[in-house]
Design an enzyme around this catalytic site. Structure first.
Site, PDB file in Angstrom:
ATOM      1  N   LEU A   1       0.858  -1.179   0.000  1.00 49.79           N
ATOM      2  CA  LEU A   1       0.000   0.000   0.000  1.00 49.79           C
ATOM      3  C   LEU A   1       0.896   1.230   0.000  1.00 49.79           C
ATOM      4  O   LEU A   1       1.776   1.370   0.855  1.00 49.79           O
ATOM      5  CB  LEU A   1      -0.905   0.007   1.232  1.00 49.79           C
ATOM      6  CG  LEU A   1      -1.807   1.225   1.427  1.00 49.79           C
ATOM      7  CD1 LEU A   1      -2.771   1.393   0.262  1.00 49.79           C
ATOM      8  CD2 LEU A   1      -2.578   1.109   2.743  1.00 49.79           C
TER       9      LEU A   1
ATOM     10  N   ILE B   1       4.502  -1.186   3.165  1.00 51.66           N
ATOM     11  CA  ILE B   1       4.200   0.200   2.833  1.00 51.66           C
ATOM     12  C   ILE B   1       5.157   0.636   1.728  1.00 51.66           C
ATOM     13  O   ILE B   1       6.382   0.499   1.849  1.00 51.66           O
ATOM     14  CB  ILE B   1       4.334   1.109   4.060  1.00 51.66           C
ATOM     15  CG1 ILE B   1       3.392   0.634   5.178  1.00 51.66           C
ATOM     16  CG2 ILE B   1       4.023   2.553   3.667  1.00 51.66           C
ATOM     17  CD1 ILE B   1       1.920   0.570   4.799  1.00 51.66           C
ATOM     18  N   LYS B   2       4.584   1.169   0.634  1.00 53.88           N
ATOM     19  CA  LYS B   2       5.384   1.605  -0.508  1.00 53.88           C
ATOM     20  C   LYS B   2       5.812   3.057  -0.326  1.00 53.88           C
ATOM     21  O   LYS B   2       4.980   3.933  -0.067  1.00 53.88           O
ATOM     22  CB  LYS B   2       4.587   1.468  -1.811  1.00 53.88           C
ATOM     23  CG  LYS B   2       4.434   0.043  -2.292  1.00 53.88           C
ATOM     24  CD  LYS B   2       3.620  -0.039  -3.571  1.00 53.88           C
ATOM     25  CE  LYS B   2       4.439   0.261  -4.786  1.00 53.88           C
ATOM     26  NZ  LYS B   2       3.697  -0.042  -6.037  1.00 53.88           N
ATOM     27  N   ILE B   3       7.101   3.259  -0.482  1.00 52.05           N
ATOM     28  CA  ILE B   3       7.694   4.587  -0.358  1.00 52.05           C
ATOM     29  C   ILE B   3       8.543   4.832  -1.601  1.00 52.05           C
ATOM     30  O   ILE B   3       9.376   3.986  -1.957  1.00 52.05           O
ATOM     31  CB  ILE B   3       8.566   4.679   0.905  1.00 52.05           C
ATOM     32  CG1 ILE B   3       7.702   4.480   2.164  1.00 52.05           C
ATOM     33  CG2 ILE B   3       9.309   6.012   0.964  1.00 52.05           C
ATOM     34  CD1 ILE B   3       8.491   4.411   3.455  1.00 52.05           C
TER      35      ILE B   3
END
Length: 371
Positions: free
Chosen positions: A111, A142-144
């Site tokens: 996400l 978590i996508k960064i």
């Protein structure tokens, strides 16, 4: 007889689906793909959710529920969080068995933080912690983005015990910074007494966009030498990234972390749908078969590979010299590697930001229509 996707999985490539929607969850389609297409993970991004929420009627009642939960004063972005977090949480539950069976290697669902935070490190850290807590599943990632601010934020997110998918990786220098951020985050997590074996990460290296940009420049040159180099830069860039990874995770620094339970940050091949119809539709899958990697595919590419994909032997280490030679030839024609990669990352951020704006507009419109 095994299927192409079964052979790909047996070769050590984890097959992830680059798509998610409420109807895919409610219909059981995602669960079915785990059985029939060897799916071992899911990636999402603002573009995927913009398309899903604008087109999927299943979001109508979900949006109404989100409005009731958040209250009449809630903005579109708060409602987007509620919708996407619910989808990712449910997908995590579908993939829980894969996560447990692989001891946390696979079964992951990504996400992404809002693209509006791409240059805001503190905002990225806060959003990553908030989204991870909201999903509340160990197998969420978590996508960064691998911007300067994102790379600064990654160690802070990892040391909090949150698994991270670093997205929009293009250049080798950029990837080296991603690895440094990952190792730093693990070292900080170890200092805090965290269980390093529960922290996972992938670096999402984009493939087809590299060819699309460089092929355009080669076509503009119009020479035989230029035409001979078409369609090779995307794979070559991935192969050189793999060399950097092998060096970084073969270091004494990582061996110390591995002894404490740390995992290698796997390479994830992203943007694997071909953009030039002249190329084989499985080019960026068959061309990147090597153990302990991830290939995340849009459904069209997934189905193409299921139908006629080929799984060659691992030739990744033996391809480094040819990849170097390919970029040397491009440089000889005046194609600047660093400039191309900077342009691609900027365009990637612009595309995701545009999709996010579209998503905000869609949610605001659908909310108004339902009032």
């Amino acid at each position: 007889m095994s299927t192409p996707l079964e052979r790909l999985s047996a070769a050590g490539v984890s097959v992830w689906l680059d798509d998610l929607s409420r109807s895919r969850l409610d219909s059981g389609s995602l669960a079915e793909l785990l059985e029939t297409r060897c799916i071992a993970g899911v990636t999402t991004n603002p573009t995927i959710f913009a398309q899903a929420i604008s087109q999927d009627p299943a979001y109508g009642p979900r949006l109404a529920e989100a409005v009731r939960t958040a209250g009449p004063e809630a903005g579109a972005e708060e409602l987007i969080d509620l919708l996407t977090v619910a989808d990712v949480r449910d997908a995590c539950d579908v993939l829980r068995g894969v996560h447990e069976r692989t001891d946390g290697v696979d079964g992951r669902v990504s996400l992404e933080v809002s693209p509006a935070l791409a240059h805001d490190s503190e905002g990225t850290i806060e959003a990553a912690k908030r989204l991870a807590a909201a999903v509340d599943r160990e197998n969420v990632m978590i996508k960064i983005p691998a911007t300067e601010a994102g790379i600064y934020a990654i160690p802070r997110v990892l040391e909090a015990g949150i698994s991270v998918n670093v997205t929009l990786v293009f250049s080798l220098d950029q990837y080296r910074k991603v690895v440094e951020a990952y190792l730093t985050g693990l070292e900080r997590a170890r200092e805090h007494g965290a269980d390093l074996s529960r922290i996972a990460s992938v670096a999402s290296v984009f493939v087809s966009r590299v060819d699309a940009e460089i092929d355009g420049r080669l076509d503009a040159l119009g020479t035989e030498e230029a035409r001979a180099l078409r369609g090779g830069a995307g794979l070559a860039n991935c192969r050189l990234t793999h060399r950097v990874q092998s060096q970084a995770f073969g270091s004494e620094r990582f061996r110390v972390l591995a002894a404490a339970g740390a995992r290698v940050q796997r390479l994830l091949w992203a943007s694997t749908g071909v953009k030039d119809p002249a190329y084989p539709d499985t080019l960026y899958v068959s061309g990147l078969v090597t153990p302990d990697t991830v290939n995340t595919m849009p459904e069209k590419t997934l189905e193409a590979f299921a139908d006629h994909g080929e799984v060659p032997a691992d030739t990744m280490p033996g391809s480094y010299a040819a990849a170097d030679a390919h970029f040397d030839a491009l440089a000889g024609l005046g194609i600047d590697y660093a400039q191309v990669m900077e342009k691609l990352q900027a365009e990637g951020l612009e595309k995701f930001s545009a999709s996010w704006s579209e998503l905000v507009d869609v949610v605001a419109t659908r909310r108004s229509d339902s009032v």
